[in-house]
Design an enzyme around this catalytic site. Sequence first.
Site, PDB file in Angstrom:
ATOM      1  N   ASP A 144       3.119 -10.403  -0.093  1.00  0.00           N
ATOM      2  CA  ASP A 144       3.234 -10.045   1.313  1.00  0.00           C
ATOM      3  C   ASP A 144       4.713  -9.703   1.543  1.00  0.00           C
ATOM      4  O   ASP A 144       5.568  -9.954   0.692  1.00  0.00           O
ATOM      5  CB  ASP A 144       2.766 -11.201   2.211  1.00  0.00           C
ATOM      6  CG  ASP A 144       2.441 -10.712   3.623  1.00  0.00           C
ATOM      7  OD1 ASP A 144       2.864  -9.599   3.997  1.00  0.00           O
ATOM      8  OD2 ASP A 144       1.775 -11.454   4.370  1.00  0.00           O
TER       9      ASP A 144
HETATM   10  C1  BGC Z   1       1.761  -9.220   7.085  1.00  0.00           C
HETATM   11  C2  BGC Z   1       0.824  -8.430   6.205  1.00  0.00           C
HETATM   12  C3  BGC Z   1       1.165  -6.962   6.288  1.00  0.00           C
HETATM   13  C4  BGC Z   1       2.619  -6.762   5.911  1.00  0.00           C
HETATM   14  C5  BGC Z   1       3.058  -5.316   5.939  1.00  0.00           C
HETATM   15  C6  BGC Z   1       3.222  -8.885   6.834  1.00  0.00           C
HETATM   16  O1  BGC Z   1       4.031  -9.440   7.818  1.00  0.00           O
HETATM   17  O2  BGC Z   1       1.542 -10.597   6.889  1.00  0.00           O
HETATM   18  O3  BGC Z   1      -0.511  -8.640   6.608  1.00  0.00           O
HETATM   19  O4  BGC Z   1       0.314  -6.227   5.455  1.00  0.00           O
HETATM   20  O5  BGC Z   1       3.420  -7.500   6.808  1.00  0.00           O
HETATM   21  O6  BGC Z   1       3.143  -4.843   7.229  1.00  0.00           O
END
Ligand code: BGC
Length: 759
Positions: A264
């Site tokens: 993530d």
């Molecule tokens: C989130 C993810 C997301 C990623 C990219 C993170 O803060 O937890 O779900 O895909 O950001 O935007």
Amino acid sequence: MAEELPASSVPTATVTADNSSGQTVASVEQTPILVDQASIPAVIQAMTLDEKINLIGGAGAAVSGAAGGTFAIPRLGIPKLTFADGPAGLRFGSTANKSTTGFPIPTALSSSFNKDLMYNVASAMGKETLDYGVDVILGPALNIHRDPRGGRNFEYYSEDPLLSGEMAAQFTKGVQDQGVGVSMKHFAANNQETNRQSVNEIISERALREIYLAGFERVVKEAQPWTVMSSYNSINGPFSAHNSWLLNDVLRSDWGFNGMVMTDWGGSKNNGIAMLKGGNDLSMPSLNAVGKAAVKAAILDGSLKEETLDEAIENILNLVVKSPTFKKLSTVDNSKLNVSTDLAASDAQLSREAAPEGMVLLKNNNKALPFDKGVKKVGIVGNSYTMPSCGFGTPASACTTDNAASKMFLMGTGSAYVTPTQTVQLPEGLKNGGYLPVNTNATGSEMNENLTADDAAYMAQNSDIGVIVIARGSGEGADGNATTFEASAKESDLIEKVSDAYHAVNKKVVVVLNVGAPFNTVSWRDKVDSILLSWQPGMEAGNALTDVLSGKAYPSGKLPETFPIRLEDAPSYANFPSSDGNPNLVKYEEDIYVGYRYYSTFKVKPAYEFGYGLSYTMFDYSDFKLNKDTLSNKIKVSFKVTNTGTNVGKEAPQLYVSAPDGKLEKPAIELKAFGKTRELKPGQKETFNFFIDPKDIASFDESTSSWIVEKGTYQFKIGASSSDIRGTLDFKVDKDIVAEVDNNNGPDVELDRLSKFNQ
Ligand code: BGC
């Protein structure tokens, strides 16, 4: 690593170099270039150590506004890939101004219990992803609704792993059938927003395998996602992105996942060494210079094997060669701000048709819904609400409403928020449907939760039915709490005044719940005639809601999670969002008793149970049959569902199993299969055949690392909800069965686990 090809069969590019006198000459060395999967080993061999280390860190997106992208190495034919968010539609940051179709939130889609619908919605998202030149959509998101306060529950499917896994598998197939990839996230147990980056979750291996990992396992085995996104949190010690048991032993070895794992955003904590050892290939959105230097030093001093780095590179390149960018199936055009017209209209229509399938009719006294033929004027009024968090590029206007009747929340916020191609709110939807919305008092002012009894009386006199919209929204970055779950004093007052005023003139009142998570209805539900849970129904909300209210469409959703009477009734209540006064610790003491598994086993009455949902018609269940009475490999359960009412409708039948306690204790019931009828006219019926095998009903035995079915007498329970059981069939298991044996490196966990035997 795949077997290496002889150098002669690998495509090469002639590279140029300067000779000692400064002239450019053709190099004698031929550089292999990436052309297909077979060329990967030679390309890896040709990469410098720095190039390899660059490739394991993200490097910005080619499509502006997308969440991230990979590093390009043009000399080896390695292009940059782009990843964009999207469990509720393809997302670009709002400043990019790129619009896409806003579908109903994932919780609403799973409420449909309709796998075909999920597949169709995901196919549409996949086409939009390709249309914009994006390679991977960052979804499905399938963490478990562990607690009603989970801030991202709207983005996830259910409290049940089978429903979550089946929906996510359909999402994966729908997207990937369009030639673009998914990233199944957040692996695993990202069930809360509070301290999500630092929280250590203590979870037993049985609860992990049966509840928190089971949906992911189903997606890997049924749909082969191209990529997986590891979660921010730690599980029993290590962060998910550094967790070799989770990524190497469970995901790759036990389940056979052979795709790429990305972190993530920020989830590697810039520790590339721990990430690579943990089995995580790519650090998103980047790996910083310190992290890169540490990886290089570790390789050079031998503390990190270069083969470990090469395995990550191979997984990344395997993704590259599958991607639409690499195959030149899509192009990036950053001046493009809208979904292509051939998709926009049909996807908007799909969004409108999908919403009613997920709407759950919680109450419908005296057939208040659908509207009587005589209804022409609809009194509408709603609450005011501002979401607790509006971060991650969501425009502030999407996180607040002064009057939910004229401005509902169409979706959740954060990385699941999309900039919609168009929006339809309830007043416009009612007008489109031929109704006159009435939302002002005698002085012509628009009414909200501050209306007086006189205002309510005026609306009741000047309209044929009252619709009260109560909204809650949430998003990434914050969890809910008592105030997000309970009606405020003003909201209770609003419901009371409007109900009294309409009932005084013999007119009916409907509450529409525009929420993304369970909401307490118990204190006010007796006052109103109908309650329709619309969820956050996507950009066509006003049209879809009018379709359902008017009877042009009908609600056919069922609850994918329990609506408790009190927040305190939730089994996770004492351990959410932290335990023992330590903000970075959460003990999953409720163990396997998540959601209805808890309410049914411990006989705690909910406000509305898992699987519940009324319709505009009635369904009868009959002809319950088993093809044999003993389970050894596969058993077939069949039954019929008949529309015995007077309207068209669809029903979502559910198959639960009750198992005897043996070496392992069992919840009272567990969902093992579900379906959805086609549209049934009055009198029409549909036959269901569900096939159940030992793994479906097995439980994870930590002492042997295996899935076991213990001998004894079991029951299939076929129902219209988890409590409304319409038919029961007994079957036997004659001897203990080992359905599967898994890796035995599981965590040793000290936890005071909830058990029905130590109450
Ligand atoms: C989130 C993810 C997301 C990623 C990219 C993170 O803060 O937890 O779900 O895909 O950001 O935007």
